[in-house]
Design a protein around this motif. Structure first.
Motif, PDB file in Angstrom:
ATOM      1  N   ALA B 103       0.836  -1.197   0.000  1.00 57.69           N
ATOM      2  CA  ALA B 103       0.000   0.000   0.000  1.00 57.69           C
ATOM      3  C   ALA B 103       0.870   1.246   0.000  1.00 57.69           C
ATOM      4  O   ALA B 103       1.855   1.311   0.722  1.00 57.69           O
ATOM      5  N   CYS B 153      -6.700  -1.001   9.583  1.00 58.54           N
ATOM      6  CA  CYS B 153      -5.605  -1.957   9.387  1.00 58.54           C
ATOM      7  C   CYS B 153      -5.530  -2.946  10.551  1.00 58.54           C
ATOM      8  O   CYS B 153      -5.325  -2.557  11.694  1.00 58.54           O
ATOM      9  N   PHE B 155      -3.322  -5.265  10.785  1.00 55.27           N
ATOM     10  CA  PHE B 155      -1.976  -5.804  10.899  1.00 55.27           C
ATOM     11  C   PHE B 155      -1.011  -4.824  11.550  1.00 55.27           C
ATOM     12  O   PHE B 155       0.190  -5.005  11.488  1.00 55.27           O
ATOM     13  N   ALA B 157      -0.024  -2.099  10.642  1.00 55.31           N
ATOM     14  CA  ALA B 157       0.983  -1.664   9.682  1.00 55.31           C
ATOM     15  C   ALA B 157       0.961  -0.159   9.447  1.00 55.31           C
ATOM     16  O   ALA B 157       1.737   0.350   8.658  1.00 55.31           O
ATOM     17  N   MET B 158       0.076   0.552  10.119  1.00 57.43           N
ATOM     18  CA  MET B 158       0.002   1.995   9.880  1.00 57.43           C
ATOM     19  C   MET B 158      -0.058   2.777  11.175  1.00 57.43           C
ATOM     20  O   MET B 158      -0.556   2.282  12.181  1.00 57.43           O
ATOM     21  N   THR B 175       0.344  -6.199   4.521  1.00 60.96           N
ATOM     22  CA  THR B 175       0.103  -7.457   3.827  1.00 60.96           C
ATOM     23  C   THR B 175      -0.674  -7.242   2.533  1.00 60.96           C
ATOM     24  O   THR B 175      -1.077  -8.197   1.885  1.00 60.96           O
ATOM     25  N   CYS B 177      -3.693  -6.215   2.250  1.00 66.94           N
ATOM     26  CA  CYS B 177      -5.057  -6.742   2.358  1.00 66.94           C
ATOM     27  C   CYS B 177      -6.075  -5.788   1.768  1.00 66.94           C
ATOM     28  O   CYS B 177      -7.183  -6.185   1.428  1.00 66.94           O
ATOM     29  N   GLY B 178      -5.705  -4.512   1.664  1.00 67.49           N
ATOM     30  CA  GLY B 178      -6.605  -3.557   1.021  1.00 67.49           C
ATOM     31  C   GLY B 178      -7.654  -2.948   1.927  1.00 67.49           C
ATOM     32  O   GLY B 178      -8.495  -2.186   1.460  1.00 67.49           O
ATOM     33  N   ALA B 179      -7.615  -3.230   3.219  1.00 65.28           N
ATOM     34  CA  ALA B 179      -8.629  -2.674   4.112  1.00 65.28           C
ATOM     35  C   ALA B 179      -8.541  -1.147   4.150  1.00 65.28           C
ATOM     36  O   ALA B 179      -9.551  -0.453   4.170  1.00 65.28           O
ATOM     37  N   CYS B 180      -7.323  -0.631   4.148  1.00 64.06           N
ATOM     38  CA  CYS B 180      -7.146   0.817   4.201  1.00 64.06           C
ATOM     39  C   CYS B 180      -7.649   1.471   2.923  1.00 64.06           C
ATOM     40  O   CYS B 180      -8.179   2.575   2.937  1.00 64.06           O
ATOM     41  N   LEU B 191      -2.832  -0.015  -3.901  1.00 61.84           N
ATOM     42  CA  LEU B 191      -1.966  -1.188  -3.767  1.00 61.84           C
ATOM     43  C   LEU B 191      -1.133  -1.263  -5.033  1.00 61.84           C
ATOM     44  O   LEU B 191      -1.654  -1.394  -6.133  1.00 61.84           O
TER      45      LEU B 191
END
Ligand code: SF4
Ligand code: SF4
Ligand code: SF4
Ligand code: SF4
Lengths: 444, 292
Positions: B103, B153, B155, B157-158, B175, B177-180, B191
């Motif tokens: 991302a 997120c 994970f 990660a942010m 990862t 995942c695209g949730a953000c 992404l």
């Protein structure tokens, strides 16, 4: 006792500082920025080009599509550019910039102020004229008036309701207009009655404007089938559905329109605009704007050309003071805080309100104490304390079944909440999302 | 008294035995066969239940993987190619691979580059701020910085960098995942293909205003001058709505474009320093954390 609606409602301090001030004509500004989206639907399409010479009242953009409206020049001069300008939401939208040189009115607009009572046009011609003149609801919703007047097949209007309630604190534009143009408003009502084919008209005015009630009653007595109703002072008495309930006892169904219960409602400002369009051939190029606030030296009601920058109005009313916290377009309950002061006045601008620092700041939200006050005050019978977490969790199906789309965004829930919870913020974002889902479902 | 107890025990035991027999036959009759491979596939999946694959959870994807004939449109972005290869083994199918993704935030409007023009004191949520107005700066497209993406997120990660006011994405933890991407109301997160060493080249701007207007609100805005488009030999850059976009599938990281950009809106990260002019933003870029 005065009539009112029965579900919910709040009593914010009225603060009508500019009440009793006459409507002063605001000088024609040197440059106007006329936004192409001043109505509910899609933006109008500009029909003038850069460099074109236009006169006051000349058509400069055509409304295309269902809920769109025509736009006219509010000054005489040259189109200097067609460019994006920041609007009340802070986003940039297309506008026609015109440098004013004079104030010469377009061909057959009648600029005299004599009261013209004789209605020459027939119903269809009236609706057409209103459409051409770009008239939209001036109460703030900016719904195109000709669409309201075109009653769908199978439905019937029983009466006309005129909204002179002005329940928003601070605002006095409609009040001032009623005091100054009662005769014109009455003729406007006759015109609308003719267009709708109804014989009865009811004018609703909040009881805190006794002078306007008395005056309108006096003028109404000259006409048959026009009745003035003093209404209890309660917010949101001026909401269309609340007003209809108060006067007629009829309840507009969830998701329905007033015409479903045989009523069509117009704001007094709109009625006056209709009078000017039909009797004087004058399109909608100016409106009454209240400029007010506790910090404003001279709270005033101005008659302003559309496209005039808000900053100029504030200047004229005494200027921006040090401790101004927010500049709001509209009233304190439903208005929008402006990101910058250089925003042009549009058809839906009923007032400019300057809030002091302490009035403008929000309290820190606390957890919900389940007091149920938000439920008690919601005029639409919703449960804001429940809608907020549902919206936070994106439970759109639940939100829809809890009738979130009925929310009229009156702000009563956020106003009353002892925990200062931002209820309306979340309800609004939930409405956005659910609205998107409903629209995509309809498209399929 | 004793007999009552005995009768009770006997009748209840009999009732139990009859129910057991009935239930046995019912269970035989209505037995649902569940493919044992579903459990096997599920065991391979990361059990993050993040929804990045587009399904309700890891089990849901496992079921679909087993039922479907091919891997078309089915991919676990979190597990990536290794996990998909192991699943292919379980299912006895040809493995498919996808480029790893990462991302990136298409906005570099830090407090310094993009001055605040108003103050928002409402609910700290990007979705709500977007619904109310255009944001605290003159830019109608940039990041609000209230961290709806950070919240989305799963994970870790942010985070929001306090000094820049922008979210920071960790290359190690993301990862893809695209949730953000879904959470951002302004569509600022993309992404993109993940290169070795986390090298990145992208236009860190989403402003679609004309050059002059964009520049006024943010000093590192893309002004749509098309200089980068002209210099790219791989046709990787397109210009639409006054905004350049670098297609990460076509880009070969040749680095010709970044120095061309007059506003430094093209960001290069992860490259060895060039001898000539380095874009200001590349050195201490606020958008990426490189752990250690
Ligand atoms: S008014 Fe506020 S505290 Fe009371 S129930 Fe509603 S949300 Fe909860
Ligand atoms: S940064 Fe975005 S794409 Fe990466 S793991 Fe977090 S939510 Fe998923
Ligand atoms: S990237 Fe989007 S979601 Fe994240 S903080 Fe910025 S505006 Fe909010
Ligand atoms: S880095 Fe090279 S290949 Fe990639 S877009 Fe720029 S010029 Fe093209």
């Amino acid at each position: 006792m005065f009539k009112t609606f029965h579900k919910g409602g709040v009593h914010p301090p009225e603060n009508k500082l500019s009440a009793g001030r006459p409507v002063e004509p605001f000088p024609v500004p040197a440059t106007v920025a006329i936004l192409l989206s001043q109505h509910m639907g899609a933006p109008a399409k500009a029909i003038v080009e850069k460099g074109a010479a236009v006169k006051t009242g000349q058509l400069i953009a055509k409304g295309e599509g269902f809920l769109s409206g025509n736009i006219h020049s509010s000054v005489t001069g040259k189109v200097s550019r067609i460019e994006a300008v920041t609007d009340a939401s802070g986003y940039k939208r297309q506008a026609v910039f015109i440098e004013a040189v004079a104030d010469e009115w377009f061909d057959d607009i009648n600029t005299d102020t004599l009261l013209d009572k004789e209605i020459k046009l027939n119903a269809a011609e009236i609706i057409n004229k209103i459409n051409e003149s770009g008239i939209v609801g001036l109460g703030g919703a900016t719904f195109p008036s000709h669409v309201k007047l075109s009653v769908p097949r199978g439905k019937k209007a029983d009466f006309l309701i005129v909204n002179g309630v002005e329940c928003e604190p601070y605002l006095t534009a409609d009040h001032a207009l009623m005091l100054e143009k009662p005769g014109e408003i009455m003729v406007g009502i006759e015109i609308l009655k003719k267009a709708l084919g109804v014989t009865q008209a009811h004018i609703g005015i909040e009881a805190n404007k006794p002078d306007a009630i008395a005056l309108m009653q006096k003028f109404a007595s000259e006409y048959t089938g026009v009745k003035v109703h003093p209404l209890k002072v309660k917010y949101p008495q001026g909401g269309e559905k609340q007003l209809i309930k108060a006067i007629t006892g009829r309840e507009v169904p969830s998701g329905g329109l007033p015409v479903d219960v045989g009523v069509v409602a117009f704001n007094v400002g709109t009625v006056f605009a209709v009078y000017e369009a039909v009797q004087k051939n004058k399109p909608l190029i100016e409106r009454v704007v209240t400029v007010t606030g506790k910090n404003i030296k001279n709270p005033a009601n101005f008659r302003v050309r559309l496209g005039t920058p808000v900053a100029g109005l504030i200047e004229a009313a005494g200027g921006l003071s040090e401790n101004t916290g927010k500049i709001i377009m509209g009233g304190p309950m439903m208005g929008k805080a402006l990101a910058i002061a250089d925003i042009p006045v549009v058809k839906g601008t009923s007032g400019i309100l300057l809030l002091q620092d302490d009035e403008a700041s929000r309290n820190k939200p606390q957890p919900c104490v389940r007091c149920g006050k938000c439920v008690a005050v919601c005029p639409m019978g919703l449960e804001p304390y429940l809608l907020m977490p549902l919206s936070q969790k994106n439970e759109f199906d639940r939100l829809e079944s809890e009738h979130i789309m009925d929310c009229m965004e009156c702000g009563s829930c956020s106003y009353i909440c002892p925990s200062a919870r931002p209820l309306l913020d979340f309800v609004r974002s939930g409405k956005n999302n659910v609205g998107k889902i409903i629209r995509s479902r309809k498209k399929q | 008294m004793v007999t009552t107890i005995i009768y009770t025990i006997l009748s209840l035991s009999l009732l139990g035995a009859v129910a057991a027999v009935v239930l046995y036959f019912v269970a035989q009759r209505f037995k649902v066969f569940e493919d044992p491979r579903i459990d096997q596939v599920e065991a391979e999946l990361p059990a993050a239940n993040c929804g990045g694959c587009g399904f309700a959870g890891c089990r849901n994807l496992a079921e679909t993987l087993v039922k479907s004939e091919s891997f078309d449109g089915l991919f676990c972005p979190v597990g990536g190619n290794t996990v998909m290869a192991r699943i292919a083994e379980v299912l006895g199918r040809q493995a498919v691979t996808q480029d790893a993704k990462i991302a990136v935030l298409k906005c570099n409007g830090t407090c310094e580059y993009r001055p605040r023009t108003s103050i928002y004191d409402g609910t700290a949520s990007c979705a709500i701020a977007s619904a109310l107005y255009s944001g605290e700066t003159g830019c109608n497209y940039g990041c609000h910085g209230f961290g709806d993406c950070v919240e989305a997120c799963l994970f870790d990660a942010m985070y929001i960098d306090e000094t820049t006011g922008l979210p920071v994405i960790s290359d190690e933890k993301c990862t893809a995942c695209g949730a953000c991407v879904k959470a951002c109301p302004r569509n600022l997160i993309e992404l993109r293909k993940k290169w070795k060493g986390n090298k990145k080249i992208y236009v860190a701007c989403s402003n679609e205003d004309k050059g002059g207007i964009a520049r006024k609100s943010c000093s590192v805005a893309c002004i749509g001058c098309s200089k980068c488009v002209k210099v790219c030999t791989f046709d990787a850059i397109t210009l639409e709505n006054n905004l350049a976009y670098i297609d990460s599938d076509k880009c070969r990281l040749c680095r010709k474009c970044a120095p061309e950009c007059p506003t430094n809106s093209i960001i290069e990260i992860g490259f060895p320093q060039k001898k000539e002019k380095i874009p200001e933003t590349a050195g201490n870029n606020p958008l990426t954390v490189n752990k250690d």
